[in-house]
Design a protein around this motif. Structure first.
Motif, mmCIF file in Angstrom:
data_model
loop_
_atom_site.group_PDB
_atom_site.id
_atom_site.type_symbol
_atom_site.label_atom_id
_atom_site.label_comp_id
_atom_site.label_asym_id
_atom_site.label_seq_id
_atom_site.Cartn_x
_atom_site.Cartn_y
_atom_site.Cartn_z
ATOM 1 N N ALA A 191 -11.042 -5.589 -0.374
ATOM 2 C CA ALA A 191 -10.112 -4.462 -0.331
ATOM 3 C C ALA A 191 -9.135 -4.606 0.830
ATOM 4 N N VAL A 192 -9.635 -4.955 2.010
ATOM 5 C CA VAL A 192 -8.766 -5.102 3.185
ATOM 6 C C VAL A 192 -7.774 -6.247 2.989
ATOM 7 N N VAL A 193 -8.283 -7.408 2.582
ATOM 8 C CA VAL A 193 -7.411 -8.569 2.398
ATOM 9 C C VAL A 193 -6.418 -8.328 1.263
ATOM 10 N N GLY A 194 -6.903 -7.773 0.148
ATOM 11 C CA GLY A 194 -6.033 -7.547 -1.000
ATOM 12 C C GLY A 194 -4.907 -6.571 -0.716
ATOM 13 N N VAL A 195 -5.229 -5.460 -0.057
ATOM 14 C CA VAL A 195 -4.191 -4.471 0.254
ATOM 15 C C VAL A 195 -3.209 -5.018 1.292
ATOM 16 N N ALA A 196 -3.729 -5.701 2.312
ATOM 17 C CA ALA A 196 -2.849 -6.236 3.362
ATOM 18 C C ALA A 196 -1.899 -7.291 2.802
ATOM 19 N N LEU A 197 -2.443 -8.303 2.117
ATOM 20 C CA LEU A 197 -1.586 -9.353 1.554
ATOM 21 C C LEU A 197 -0.676 -8.803 0.463
ATOM 22 N N VAL A 246 2.364 -7.084 1.958
ATOM 23 C CA VAL A 246 3.354 -8.040 2.478
ATOM 24 C C VAL A 246 4.091 -8.728 1.329
ATOM 25 N N ILE A 247 3.350 -9.214 0.345
ATOM 26 C CA ILE A 247 3.971 -9.933 -0.776
ATOM 27 C C ILE A 247 4.861 -9.013 -1.592
ATOM 28 N N GLY A 248 4.402 -7.784 -1.809
ATOM 29 C CA GLY A 248 5.202 -6.855 -2.600
ATOM 30 C C GLY A 248 6.442 -6.349 -1.890
ATOM 31 N N LEU A 269 -5.294 -7.247 -4.975
ATOM 32 C CA LEU A 269 -4.061 -7.882 -4.511
ATOM 33 C C LEU A 269 -2.922 -7.692 -5.508
ATOM 34 N N LEU A 270 -3.168 -8.012 -6.769
ATOM 35 C CA LEU A 270 -2.097 -7.961 -7.773
ATOM 36 C C LEU A 270 -1.646 -6.528 -8.041
ATOM 37 N N ASN A 271 -2.582 -5.591 -8.070
ATOM 38 C CA ASN A 271 -2.187 -4.195 -8.282
ATOM 39 C C ASN A 271 -1.429 -3.653 -7.073
ATOM 40 N N THR A 272 -1.803 -4.098 -5.880
ATOM 41 C CA THR A 272 -1.072 -3.672 -4.687
ATOM 42 C C THR A 272 0.352 -4.203 -4.708
ATOM 43 N N VAL A 273 0.513 -5.463 -5.086
ATOM 44 C CA VAL A 273 1.860 -6.046 -5.181
ATOM 45 C C VAL A 273 2.729 -5.239 -6.144
ATOM 46 N N GLU A 274 2.195 -4.956 -7.328
ATOM 47 C CA GLU A 274 2.979 -4.207 -8.314
ATOM 48 C C GLU A 274 3.228 -2.777 -7.857
ATOM 49 N N GLY A 275 2.245 -2.174 -7.191
ATOM 50 C CA GLY A 275 2.436 -0.812 -6.698
ATOM 51 C C GLY A 275 3.499 -0.732 -5.624
ATOM 52 N N ALA A 298 4.796 4.314 10.169
ATOM 53 C CA ALA A 298 4.900 5.607 9.487
ATOM 54 C C ALA A 298 5.438 5.436 8.074
ATOM 55 N N ARG A 299 6.435 4.578 7.900
ATOM 56 C CA ARG A 299 6.979 4.314 6.562
ATOM 57 C C ARG A 299 5.935 3.636 5.683
ATOM 58 N N LEU A 300 5.226 2.682 6.271
ATOM 59 C CA LEU A 300 4.199 1.978 5.510
ATOM 60 C C LEU A 300 3.113 2.932 5.034
ATOM 61 N N ARG A 301 2.680 3.826 5.918
ATOM 62 C CA ARG A 301 1.552 4.713 5.589
ATOM 63 C C ARG A 301 1.961 5.880 4.715
ATOM 64 N N LYS A 302 3.104 6.489 4.999
ATOM 65 C CA LYS A 302 3.487 7.724 4.309
ATOM 66 C C LYS A 302 4.331 7.495 3.066
ATOM 67 N N VAL A 303 4.978 6.327 2.967
ATOM 68 C CA VAL A 303 5.856 6.075 1.818
ATOM 69 C C VAL A 303 5.298 4.962 0.933
ATOM 70 N N VAL A 304 5.134 3.782 1.510
ATOM 71 C CA VAL A 304 4.770 2.617 0.699
ATOM 72 C C VAL A 304 3.351 2.736 0.150
ATOM 73 N N LEU A 305 2.360 2.860 1.042
ATOM 74 C CA LEU A 305 0.976 2.908 0.581
ATOM 75 C C LEU A 305 0.678 4.180 -0.208
ATOM 76 N N ARG A 306 1.311 5.268 0.170
ATOM 77 C CA ARG A 306 1.092 6.527 -0.564
ATOM 78 C C ARG A 306 1.621 6.416 -1.994
ATOM 79 N N SER A 307 2.814 5.841 -2.146
ATOM 80 C CA SER A 307 3.383 5.680 -3.481
ATOM 81 C C SER A 307 2.604 4.670 -4.310
ATOM 82 N N ALA A 308 2.145 3.617 -3.648
ATOM 83 C CA ALA A 308 1.394 2.579 -4.367
ATOM 84 C C ALA A 308 -0.077 2.940 -4.534
ATOM 85 N N GLY A 309 -0.525 4.046 -3.950
ATOM 86 C CA GLY A 309 -1.929 4.425 -3.960
ATOM 87 C C GLY A 309 -2.586 4.451 -5.329
#
Length: 259
Positions: free
Chosen positions: A72-78, A81-83, A135-141, A162-173
Motif C-alpha cells: 500500500a505504501v509503495v503503490g500509493v507513493a509511486l 509520482v507516476i500519475g 499502483l495502477l489504480n493510484t496512477v489512474e486516480g 497540502a495540495r497533495l493531501r487535500k486535492v490529489v490524494l483526496r480526489s484519487a481516494g
C-alpha cells in the motif's frame, strides 16, 4: 434499526442458502475427499484450538498485514509520482506493464534465493503481488483529478504537501481504495501460496500438512478458516473505507436522493 436488520438479513441470506445446499448435498457422502459438512463441523473445534490459532493463524495474519501495508505504501507513493508527471509515466509505463505481467507465484523461487525461506520471503511475495492493483489504480486516480479543481487550488495558494493531501490524494481516494480492495484478495491468495514453500507454520502450511496426511476433514476445516479470515478482513476493510471516504459516500447518497 430496521434498515440495519434488513441489510443483515440480505448479507446472511446467500451464505445460509449455500451452507444448507452443502449440508444436504454432502449428507450421504461416502467419498473420502468430499466428507459430509457435518463431519467437517464436528472436527472444527478439535482442530482449531486456541493454541493452533496462535501458532498458525496469527503468523499468517501478521505476514499478510506486513506485505499488504508495504504494498500500500509503495503503490500509493509511486503511483502518485507516476500519475502526476507525464514524462515519468511515459518512461515507467513499459517497465510496469512487463513486471505486472509476471505472476507473483512464479517469483517465489527467485525471492527465496535473495530473501531466504523465513518471513521476509513470505512478506515480499505478498507485497510483490499486492502492489500492482494499488499502483495502477493510484496512477489512474491521480491522472483523473479534475483540472478545474487543481487550478482552483493553485489559485488559492494550496501547493506542496497540502495540495497533495487535500486535492490529489483526496480526489484519487475512491480509486486508490478500489486498488486496495483488489490487493486484499490477492494478498490472501499469496499468503497461502508463500506458506506452502519451506514453511513451518501458517494456514497454507497447515492445510498442506493435513492434505499430505490424508486428514481430509481437517483440511476442509482449514479452508473454512481461510474463508472466514477473508470475510473478517473484508468487513474491516469496508469499515475503514467508509470512515476514510465518508465524504465520497455522502456525495453518492445525495446524488441518488436528488431528483
Amino acid at each position: 434499526m430496521t434498515r440495519v436488520l434488513l441489510r443483515l438479513v440480505f448479507a446472511c441470506a446467500l451464505p445460509a442458502v449455500l451452507v444448507t445446499v452443502w449440508w444436504v448435498a454432502s449428507a450421504g457422502s461416502t467419498d473420502v475427499y468430499w466428507p459430509p459438512l457435518r463431519t467437517i463441523l464436528e472436527a472444527f473445534p478439535d482442530v482449531w484450538t486456541a493454541e493452533r490459532l496462535r501458532a498458525d493463524v496469527l503468523p499468517s495474519v501478521l505476514r499478510l498485514t506486513g506485505g499488504y501495508a508495504l504494498a500500500a505504501v509503495v503503490g500509493v507513493a509511486l503511483g502518485t509520482v507516476i500519475g502526476s508527471y507525464r514524462r515519468v509515466r511515459a518512461v515507467c509505463e513499459p517497465v510496469l506493464e512487463f513486471l505486472r505481467a509476471v505472476p507473483p507465484p512464479v517469483l517465489v523461487p527467485v525471492i527465496m534465493l535473495f530473501a531466504g525461506i523465513g518471513d521476509t520471503m513470505k512478506v515480499t511475495v505478498i507485497a510483490s503481488g499486492c502492489v500492482w492493483p494499488v499502483l495502477l489504480n493510484t496512477v489512474e486516480g491521480v491522472r483523473a483529478v479534475d483540472p478545474v479543481l487543481a487550478e482552483t487550488a493553485r489559485s488559492y495558494g494550496i501547493t506542496g504537501v497540502a495540495r497533495l493531501r487535500k486535492v490529489v490524494l483526496r480526489s484519487a481516494g475512491p480509486q486508490i481504495f478500489a486498488g486496495l480492495r483488489q490487493a486484499l484478495s490477492i494478498g490472501i491468495i499469496l499468503m497461502v501460496i508463500s506458506e506452502m514453500f519451506a514453511a513451518s507454520n501458517g494456514l497454507g502450511f497447515t492445510i498442506v500438512q493435513f492434505q499430505r496426511g490424508f486428514a481430509i476433514p481437517d483440511m476442509w476445516t482449514g479452508i473454512l478458516v481461510l474463508g472466514l479470515l477473508g470475510f473478517v478482513l473484508s468487513v474491516v476493510f469496508q469499515l475503514v473505507e467508509r470512515r476514510v471516504l465518508g465524504w465520497y459516500h455522502g456525495l453518492r447518497a445525495s446524488a441518488r436522493r436528488s431528483p
